[in-house]
Design a protein around this motif. Sequence first.
Motif, mmCIF file in Angstrom:
data_model
loop_
_atom_site.group_PDB
_atom_site.id
_atom_site.type_symbol
_atom_site.label_atom_id
_atom_site.label_comp_id
_atom_site.label_asym_id
_atom_site.label_seq_id
_atom_site.Cartn_x
_atom_site.Cartn_y
_atom_site.Cartn_z
ATOM 1 N N ALA A 121 18.846 -68.953 -49.378
ATOM 2 C CA ALA A 121 18.937 -70.343 -49.808
ATOM 3 C C ALA A 121 20.419 -70.684 -49.721
ATOM 4 O O ALA A 121 21.157 -70.572 -50.698
ATOM 5 C CB ALA A 121 18.394 -70.526 -51.220
ATOM 6 N N GLN A 122 20.847 -71.075 -48.519
ATOM 7 C CA GLN A 122 22.268 -71.301 -48.318
ATOM 8 C C GLN A 122 22.582 -72.716 -47.856
ATOM 9 O O GLN A 122 23.431 -73.389 -48.405
ATOM 10 C CB GLN A 122 22.853 -70.275 -47.338
ATOM 11 C CG GLN A 122 22.105 -70.125 -46.033
ATOM 12 C CD GLN A 122 22.586 -68.934 -45.218
ATOM 13 O OE1 GLN A 122 23.251 -68.024 -45.725
ATOM 14 N NE2 GLN A 122 22.250 -68.919 -43.945
ATOM 15 N N SER A 123 21.881 -73.223 -46.818
ATOM 16 C CA SER A 123 22.214 -74.532 -46.270
ATOM 17 C C SER A 123 21.735 -75.668 -47.173
ATOM 18 O O SER A 123 20.737 -75.541 -47.886
ATOM 19 C CB SER A 123 21.589 -74.698 -44.884
ATOM 20 O OG SER A 123 22.169 -73.788 -43.969
ATOM 21 N N GLU A 124 22.453 -76.789 -47.090
ATOM 22 C CA GLU A 124 22.084 -77.976 -47.842
ATOM 23 C C GLU A 124 22.081 -79.179 -46.912
ATOM 24 O O GLU A 124 22.790 -79.201 -45.905
ATOM 25 C CB GLU A 124 23.048 -78.199 -49.011
ATOM 26 C CG GLU A 124 23.038 -77.031 -49.989
ATOM 27 C CD GLU A 124 23.990 -77.213 -51.166
ATOM 28 O OE1 GLU A 124 24.493 -78.349 -51.366
ATOM 29 O OE2 GLU A 124 24.231 -76.219 -51.882
ATOM 30 N N ALA A 125 21.270 -80.159 -47.213
ATOM 31 C CA ALA A 125 21.186 -81.375 -46.404
ATOM 32 C C ALA A 125 21.919 -82.509 -47.115
ATOM 33 O O ALA A 125 22.019 -82.543 -48.343
ATOM 34 C CB ALA A 125 19.727 -81.754 -46.176
ATOM 35 N N GLY A 126 22.472 -83.440 -46.319
ATOM 36 C CA GLY A 126 23.114 -84.613 -46.887
ATOM 37 C C GLY A 126 24.528 -84.403 -47.376
ATOM 38 O O GLY A 126 25.137 -85.315 -47.954
ATOM 39 N N THR A 127 25.094 -83.218 -47.156
ATOM 40 C CA THR A 127 26.473 -82.958 -47.544
ATOM 41 C C THR A 127 27.405 -83.290 -46.368
ATOM 42 O O THR A 127 26.963 -83.586 -45.266
ATOM 43 C CB THR A 127 26.661 -81.494 -47.960
ATOM 44 O OG1 THR A 127 26.233 -80.645 -46.894
ATOM 45 C CG2 THR A 127 25.823 -81.186 -49.189
ATOM 46 N N ARG A 128 28.705 -83.220 -46.596
ATOM 47 C CA ARG A 128 29.673 -83.608 -45.563
ATOM 48 C C ARG A 128 29.624 -82.685 -44.352
ATOM 49 O O ARG A 128 29.805 -83.113 -43.224
ATOM 50 C CB ARG A 128 31.093 -83.625 -46.146
ATOM 51 C CG ARG A 128 31.332 -84.747 -47.157
ATOM 52 C CD ARG A 128 32.756 -84.764 -47.666
ATOM 53 N NE ARG A 128 33.124 -83.499 -48.296
ATOM 54 C CZ ARG A 128 34.065 -82.681 -47.854
ATOM 55 N NH1 ARG A 128 34.739 -82.956 -46.758
ATOM 56 N NH2 ARG A 128 34.342 -81.557 -48.511
ATOM 57 N N HIS A 129 29.412 -81.412 -44.579
ATOM 58 C CA HIS A 129 29.341 -80.424 -43.506
ATOM 59 C C HIS A 129 28.716 -79.152 -44.057
ATOM 60 O O HIS A 129 28.399 -79.068 -45.258
ATOM 61 C CB HIS A 129 30.735 -80.130 -42.907
ATOM 62 C CG HIS A 129 31.775 -79.807 -43.945
ATOM 63 N ND1 HIS A 129 31.762 -78.643 -44.668
ATOM 64 C CD2 HIS A 129 32.850 -80.519 -44.388
ATOM 65 C CE1 HIS A 129 32.781 -78.621 -45.495
ATOM 66 N NE2 HIS A 129 33.453 -79.757 -45.361
ATOM 67 N N VAL A 130 28.540 -78.158 -43.176
ATOM 68 C CA VAL A 130 27.768 -76.973 -43.547
ATOM 69 C C VAL A 130 28.430 -76.144 -44.649
ATOM 70 O O VAL A 130 27.754 -75.425 -45.385
ATOM 71 C CB VAL A 130 27.507 -76.107 -42.288
ATOM 72 C CG1 VAL A 130 28.797 -75.440 -41.807
ATOM 73 C CG2 VAL A 130 26.418 -75.076 -42.538
ATOM 74 N N GLN A 131 29.748 -76.257 -44.774
ATOM 75 C CA GLN A 131 30.450 -75.492 -45.809
ATOM 76 C C GLN A 131 30.551 -76.237 -47.135
ATOM 77 O O GLN A 131 31.109 -75.720 -48.098
ATOM 78 C CB GLN A 131 31.870 -75.140 -45.312
ATOM 79 C CG GLN A 131 31.892 -74.282 -44.052
ATOM 80 C CD GLN A 131 31.661 -72.806 -44.338
ATOM 81 O OE1 GLN A 131 31.177 -72.448 -45.405
ATOM 82 N NE2 GLN A 131 32.005 -71.957 -43.400
ATOM 83 N N ASP A 132 30.050 -77.452 -47.190
ATOM 84 C CA ASP A 132 30.095 -78.251 -48.415
ATOM 85 C C ASP A 132 28.895 -77.876 -49.286
ATOM 86 O O ASP A 132 27.846 -78.509 -49.258
ATOM 87 C CB ASP A 132 30.068 -79.738 -48.050
ATOM 88 C CG ASP A 132 30.177 -80.639 -49.277
ATOM 89 O OD1 ASP A 132 30.577 -80.139 -50.340
ATOM 90 O OD2 ASP A 132 29.851 -81.845 -49.154
ATOM 91 N N ILE A 133 29.058 -76.826 -50.063
ATOM 92 C CA ILE A 133 27.991 -76.297 -50.920
ATOM 93 C C ILE A 133 28.094 -76.949 -52.294
ATOM 94 O O ILE A 133 29.101 -76.816 -52.988
ATOM 95 C CB ILE A 133 28.100 -74.762 -51.051
ATOM 96 C CG1 ILE A 133 28.048 -74.103 -49.671
ATOM 97 C CG2 ILE A 133 27.006 -74.225 -51.971
ATOM 98 C CD1 ILE A 133 26.756 -74.313 -48.927
#
Length: 394
Positions: A121-133
């Motif tokens: 459970a690492q990636s998120e949607a709707g954030t600025r970029h893939v590293q924006d956790i």
Amino acid sequence: MSVHVISDDAEAVAVATVLADEFRAGASERDLARRLPHAEVDRLSASGLLAVTVPAEHGGADVRTRTLAEIFRLLGSADGSLAQIPQSHFVYVNVICRQGTPEQQKFFFAELLAGRRFGNAQSEAGTRHVQDIRTRLAPRPDGSYVLTGVKHYCTGALFADWIPVLARTEDDLLHVAYVARDTPGLTVVDDWDGMGQRTTASGTVRLDGVPVPADRVLPHHLTFEGPQLHGAVAQLLHAAIDAGIAGGALAQAAQFVRTKSRPWFESGVETAAEDPLLIQRFGELAVRVRASEALLREAARAVDAAHADLTDDTAAEASIAVAAAKVQAALTAVEVADALFELAGTRSALNALNLHRHWRDARTHTLHDPTRWKIQHIGRYVLNGTKPPRHGLL
């Protein structure tokens, strides 16, 4: 479930070869029906393959990176979805090897040898970029934590016993929380709707006030504070899946042309397999597949060498070698899976044959992270000696 313990590299490859042949037989039907491979994932666990990177001092085979890459190439050649499911599993085993305390390592390595599986459970949607956790790991007075957030593209979570969750603490530092699948507040939603890799179950994980004991949290931010191979290993496995998809597509194209295709009337030959233009194109594609496999082996050797002597220089060389392998494998997987139809002819486009699953899998998987940025890092390294950045995608 009775779980075998694999003893060495040779046995690991032999087991993967047998399982790949077994999984290949049902791959098309699973994809067509979107039948999730619960039984096949159980076979992976029982075979012992999911524990092959457990260190020898904890009872594992501790196989070379080259062996791990070959396992994924073999699985990818059989089923591009099934091969994707354990990718994150091994990534988060590496986190334990790197950042786990002795007590955490003892516990989780025993879990792995017993056949337990990690999802992600690492990636998120709707954030600025893939590293924006933005998922948060908040402390409680007793020293434990509470997880809150929503994760997407959570490959393997539906099949997992433990779900590693990337989250930030109140000081914004990155951690991994290993959450038992049945923990209250954790929900896995089977809502993956990709055109390819249809049976990876890469859906959504919701974390609504999930309690996490302190000893199930690892400081992942420390991984990137010195020379590291976390990203190189993760990306190498992606490259291996792409190389496997390419090889599998080429093999199926050859079988189709040998057994089902008709020769073009102008060729003057009796069978399609004798057509000189088809022979030429198969030769061109075979060269690309072999190049992908060779770069994969070279990159794996570079990672193994860096493991033995980890410095900024060896880590950089490993990351660049893996980047080159990933670029080549991604391009080849898409090209070969597309060329299958050019080679096999009109009949190959029939939906019932499902030969397009190779292209759909390749096109979907190669979107994981952009190869254009890998080429940038390769160019900077070759031209100016600039070492690649330390992050989990290179």
